[in-house]
Write a protein that holds these residues in place. Structure first.
Motif, PDB file in Angstrom:
ATOM      1  N   PRO A 308       5.193 -15.047  11.175  1.00  0.00           N
ATOM      2  CA  PRO A 308       5.944 -13.909  10.617  1.00  0.00           C
ATOM      3  C   PRO A 308       5.941 -13.818   9.096  1.00  0.00           C
ATOM      4  N   CYS A 309       5.109 -14.597   8.427  1.00  0.00           N
ATOM      5  CA  CYS A 309       5.037 -14.485   6.964  1.00  0.00           C
ATOM      6  C   CYS A 309       4.259 -13.239   6.528  1.00  0.00           C
ATOM      7  N   ILE A 310       3.629 -12.538   7.470  1.00  0.00           N
ATOM      8  CA  ILE A 310       2.828 -11.358   7.137  1.00  0.00           C
ATOM      9  C   ILE A 310       3.751 -10.171   6.868  1.00  0.00           C
ATOM     10  N   HIS A 311       3.618  -9.575   5.691  1.00  0.00           N
ATOM     11  CA  HIS A 311       4.385  -8.380   5.316  1.00  0.00           C
ATOM     12  C   HIS A 311       3.414  -7.307   4.832  1.00  0.00           C
ATOM     13  N   VAL A 321       4.714  -0.346  -5.856  1.00  0.00           N
ATOM     14  CA  VAL A 321       5.087  -0.638  -4.472  1.00  0.00           C
ATOM     15  C   VAL A 321       6.260   0.270  -4.087  1.00  0.00           C
ATOM     16  N   VAL A 322       6.112   0.955  -2.960  1.00  0.00           N
ATOM     17  CA  VAL A 322       7.108   1.956  -2.570  1.00  0.00           C
ATOM     18  C   VAL A 322       7.868   1.549  -1.314  1.00  0.00           C
ATOM     19  N   THR A 323       7.153   1.103  -0.281  1.00  0.00           N
ATOM     20  CA  THR A 323       7.794   0.719   0.975  1.00  0.00           C
ATOM     21  C   THR A 323       7.334  -0.677   1.379  1.00  0.00           C
ATOM     22  N   GLY A 324       8.078  -1.292   2.290  1.00  0.00           N
ATOM     23  CA  GLY A 324       7.688  -2.598   2.808  1.00  0.00           C
ATOM     24  C   GLY A 324       8.184  -2.771   4.222  1.00  0.00           C
ATOM     25  N   ILE A 325       7.501  -3.657   4.968  1.00  0.00           N
ATOM     26  CA  ILE A 325       7.890  -3.898   6.351  1.00  0.00           C
ATOM     27  C   ILE A 325       7.523  -5.333   6.731  1.00  0.00           C
ATOM     28  N   SER A 326       8.440  -6.007   7.418  1.00  0.00           N
ATOM     29  CA  SER A 326       8.207  -7.375   7.859  1.00  0.00           C
ATOM     30  C   SER A 326       7.418  -7.396   9.162  1.00  0.00           C
ATOM     31  N   SER A 327       6.977  -8.584   9.562  1.00  0.00           N
ATOM     32  CA  SER A 327       6.267  -8.718  10.832  1.00  0.00           C
ATOM     33  C   SER A 327       7.155  -8.286  11.995  1.00  0.00           C
ATOM     34  N   ALA A 328       8.413  -8.735  11.988  1.00  0.00           N
ATOM     35  CA  ALA A 328       9.312  -8.408  13.098  1.00  0.00           C
ATOM     36  C   ALA A 328       9.521  -6.904  13.204  1.00  0.00           C
ATOM     37  N   TRP A 330       7.481  -4.569  12.092  1.00  0.00           N
ATOM     38  CA  TRP A 330       6.217  -3.911  12.441  1.00  0.00           C
ATOM     39  C   TRP A 330       5.912  -4.049  13.935  1.00  0.00           C
ATOM     40  N   LEU A 331       6.200  -5.183  14.508  1.00  0.00           N
ATOM     41  CA  LEU A 331       5.933  -5.373  15.938  1.00  0.00           C
ATOM     42  C   LEU A 331       6.760  -4.400  16.777  1.00  0.00           C
ATOM     43  N   LYS A 332       7.902  -3.958  16.268  1.00  0.00           N
ATOM     44  CA  LYS A 332       8.707  -2.956  16.962  1.00  0.00           C
ATOM     45  C   LYS A 332       8.216  -1.534  16.667  1.00  0.00           C
ATOM     46  N   ARG A 333       7.537  -1.372  15.525  1.00  0.00           N
ATOM     47  CA  ARG A 333       7.080  -0.048  15.088  1.00  0.00           C
ATOM     48  C   ARG A 333       5.629  -0.155  14.616  1.00  0.00           C
ATOM     49  N   PRO A 334       4.705  -0.455  15.503  1.00  0.00           N
ATOM     50  CA  PRO A 334       3.300  -0.655  15.095  1.00  0.00           C
ATOM     51  C   PRO A 334       2.765   0.557  14.328  1.00  0.00           C
ATOM     52  N   GLY A 335       2.093   0.268  13.242  1.00  0.00           N
ATOM     53  CA  GLY A 335       1.496   1.336  12.440  1.00  0.00           C
ATOM     54  C   GLY A 335       2.336   1.765  11.259  1.00  0.00           C
ATOM     55  N   SER A 336       3.624   1.407  11.238  1.00  0.00           N
ATOM     56  CA  SER A 336       4.462   1.806  10.115  1.00  0.00           C
ATOM     57  C   SER A 336       4.177   0.935   8.895  1.00  0.00           C
ATOM     58  N   VAL A 337       4.379   1.530   7.706  1.00  0.00           N
ATOM     59  CA  VAL A 337       4.280   0.765   6.458  1.00  0.00           C
ATOM     60  C   VAL A 337       5.659   0.521   5.869  1.00  0.00           C
ATOM     61  N   GLY A 338       6.705   0.807   6.647  1.00  0.00           N
ATOM     62  CA  GLY A 338       8.033   0.388   6.262  1.00  0.00           C
ATOM     63  C   GLY A 338       8.900   1.454   5.632  1.00  0.00           C
ATOM     64  N   ARG A 339      10.045   0.986   5.119  1.00  0.00           N
ATOM     65  CA  ARG A 339      11.022   1.844   4.459  1.00  0.00           C
ATOM     66  C   ARG A 339      11.013   1.583   2.954  1.00  0.00           C
ATOM     67  N   VAL A 340      11.586   2.506   2.223  1.00  0.00           N
ATOM     68  CA  VAL A 340      11.602   2.413   0.762  1.00  0.00           C
ATOM     69  C   VAL A 340      12.309   1.133   0.324  1.00  0.00           C
ATOM     70  N   ILE A 341      11.653   0.387  -0.595  1.00  0.00           N
ATOM     71  CA  ILE A 341      12.241  -0.857  -1.086  1.00  0.00           C
ATOM     72  C   ILE A 341      12.350  -0.890  -2.612  1.00  0.00           C
ATOM     73  N   GLN A 342      11.766   0.083  -3.299  1.00  0.00           N
ATOM     74  CA  GLN A 342      11.820   0.117  -4.752  1.00  0.00           C
ATOM     75  C   GLN A 342      12.640   1.310  -5.207  1.00  0.00           C
ATOM     76  N   GLN A 343      12.716   1.493  -6.525  1.00  0.00           N
ATOM     77  CA  GLN A 343      13.481   2.596  -7.101  1.00  0.00           C
ATOM     78  C   GLN A 343      12.682   3.890  -7.025  1.00  0.00           C
ATOM     79  N   THR A 344      12.297   4.259  -5.808  1.00  0.00           N
ATOM     80  CA  THR A 344      11.472   5.440  -5.591  1.00  0.00           C
ATOM     81  C   THR A 344      11.965   6.190  -4.366  1.00  0.00           C
ATOM     82  N   ASP A 345      12.088   7.518  -4.457  1.00  0.00           N
ATOM     83  CA  ASP A 345      12.387   8.351  -3.309  1.00  0.00           C
ATOM     84  C   ASP A 345      11.078   8.852  -2.716  1.00  0.00           C
ATOM     85  N   VAL A 346      11.025   8.960  -1.400  1.00  0.00           N
ATOM     86  CA  VAL A 346       9.830   9.417  -0.697  1.00  0.00           C
ATOM     87  C   VAL A 346      10.186  10.643   0.142  1.00  0.00           C
TER      88      VAL A 346
END
Length: 524
Positions: A308-311, A321-328, A330-346
């Motif tokens: 699970p170290c893969i992000h 860097v705008v969004t991020g997603i952990s292994s856990a 991603w396994l629930k949402r295959p294909g996603s690149v995650g939610r916003v994690i920086q000071q950026t609106d999407v």
């Protein structure tokens, strides 16, 4: 003071700060050399806001120079070392660089570029060779001589924060410099918040061991190596990626974090079983990947192997860097690149500017919450095209967002295929083809079709030892039909020995498309 190197030197002393293929440098030595470099740049007449170009490989010297520029308020331009002399000459001219640093591997090309751009050559206040040579080329000085000319190792006064200006890969014309604007030179203390923010946002370990396994001239590789250095992480680097060698470096140096691209994942997964079985990898805490879409099957195999170290993240040279997603996640949402994690609106917007609903495709637009603006250096038209009101900008990516705010990438506008009025996204097809055991690498492009405007063509590099035949073509098409709607299945498949990828994993699709469109008078 040279804020970041001094703090790390006080804390880490003689521990290694930088390790390359030629040796290592301690934190105390790095601090001393950076202080002398700042003085050397100033002695040559460089001032805050000036630009300097680096045309050199992954090395301790490159990181020393970046650190010095960051503390001297100087903007540095890391140049792709695969550029031709013409391309380097363009960057030197376009950036108005007043200094050039190169190493022996690229000195000849640098000399050719300076001959092609005499105005740029005349503007240079420093032209230095960063690696040892039996003979320093005319017009160059030795890097060590530059440092040795300054004996004062104390912290220079009057420092302010500099930073990089990266040039885009130039998929649609000449490379463009990306500038992120603030109100004047940032205070030197901003380096501390930037580095610490990187560690916190991306869960990187403090005082870790960072591996640089790709070229620092790419903004992602820079972010995931240089910013940890500023926060006190040792950086071990190699000039070129080697899959088996990367595994050895991770285990030998007890690497805690690194950045990889999907192409590197594929190379690692295809190593012989004994090599993979011998890999420990227990030191790894955080492996981030991005820069290109990752086939889901490839990512699953990496998580199965490395845990699970893969992000994953989504970002760009323009937007960081705008969004991020952990292994856990991603396994629930295959294909996603995650939610916003920086000071950026999407935002996901339709062509008319209206907001897309959850699940609807549209262009991805971003806005920095801190008011940092982005523009393309010397290209107001490209800058204007990438912006719309209220500070929104786009890099041309297409995607959608689910009801929980998880972002999914579909493709890039410039890569999208429109066949009979229907939008087809090559990345989706490439992800399917990449899971076929015969496929080593693949690219999907649109080629001319008299009736539909465009049709889908797959270009495939086969796994070693395989030969193309009709049976294999049918196997690939059947594989696509099982996973894709009929209109997305390639109409033709072509086989190539290699595909044109940069070292950062990006497909140069323009090179693949151009021969098919050359005689049509159009490109879409």
């Amino acid at each position: 003071m040279a804020l970041m190197t001094a703090l790390a030197a006080q804390r880490r002393g003689n521990a290694p700060a930088l390790i390359d293929e030629a040796g290592s440098c301690s934190w105390i030595a790095l601090n001393s050399r950076v202080n002398r470099l700042i003085r050397a740049l100033r002695a040559a007449g460089l001032e805050p806001g000036d630009r300097i170009a680096f045309f050199c490989g992954n090395s301790r010297q490159s990181f020393e120079l970046m650190t010095a520029a960051h503390h001297a308020g100087v903007t540095y331009v890391p140049v792709n070392w695969h550029f031709t002399a013409n391309e380097l000459a363009h960057v030197l001219t376009d950036s108005q660089s007043v200094a050039l640093f190169t190493d022996t591997r690229f000195a000849s090309l640098a000399l050719q570029a300076l001959a092609l751009a005499p105005d740029s050559a005349a503007r240079l206040r420093v032209c230095a060779l960063t690696s040892h040579a039996d003979r320093t080329p005319d017009g160059f000085i030795g890097y060590e001589a530059l440092i040795d000319a300054e004996s004062d190792e104390s912290e220079p006064e009057g420092q302010c924060a500099g930073g990089p200006m990266f040039y885009t890969s130039g998929t649609t014309g000449r490379p463009k410099g990306v500038v992120r604007l603030t109100d004047g030179p940032p205070p030197i203390e901003s380096l501390k918040s930037m580095a610490q923010g990187m560690l916190a946002t991306l869960a990187l370990p403090p005082d870790g061991m960072t591996l640089l396994a790709g070229p620092y001239y790419h903004s992602a590789q820079w972010s995931f190596a240089f910013l940890p250095l500023l926060a006190g992480s040792t950086v071990v680097m190699t000039h070129r990626f080697d899959a088996a060698g990367t595994l050895r470096l991770i285990d030998d140096y007890r690497v805690t974090n690194l950045h990889l691209v999907p192409t590197q994942f594929i190379r690692l997964l295809r190593l012989d079983a004994p090599v993979k079985d011998a890999f420990d990898g227990s030191s790894l805490q955080c492996v981030w990947h991005g820069a290109a879409p990752c086939p889901p099957q490839v990512k699953r195999e990496m998580i199965d192997w490395w845990g699970p170290c893969i992000h994953e993240y989504y970002g760009s040279t323009e937007g960081a860097v705008v969004t991020g997603i952990s292994s856990a996640e991603w396994l629930k949402r295959p294909g996603s690149v995650g939610r916003v994690i920086q000071q950026t609106d999407v935002f996901i917007l339709h062509e008319d500017g209206s907001a897309a609903q959850a699940g609807e495709h549209g262009t991805i637009w971003m806005r920095n919450r801190r008011g940092i603006a982005m523009h393309y250096h010397n290209d107001p038209a490209k800058t204007a095209a990438a912006h719309r009101g209220a500070g929104l900008f786009t890099t041309g990516d297409v995607g959608w967002m689910d009801a929980e705010g998880y972002l999914y990438l579909t493709d890039r506008l410039i890569d999208m295929i429109i066949s009979g009025g229907v939008n087809i996204y090559p990345a989706e097809i490439e992800a399917v083809l990449a899971t076929h055991p015969a496929v080593f690498d693949t690219a999907v492009i649109g080629v001319p079709n008299r009736e539909f405007g465009e049709e889908v063509k797959a270009i495939v590099q086969l796994a070693p030892g395989l030969r193309a035949d009709e049976g294999l073509i049918e196997s690939l098409l059947h594989h696509c039909r099982d996973a894709l709607a009929g209109y997305k299945v390639p109409r033709t498949i072509e086989f190539r020995d290699t595909l044109p990828r940069t070292e950062t994993g990006k497909l140069q699709k323009r090179l693949l498309r151009e021969p098919y469109w050359a005689a049509t008078g159009r490109s879409i």
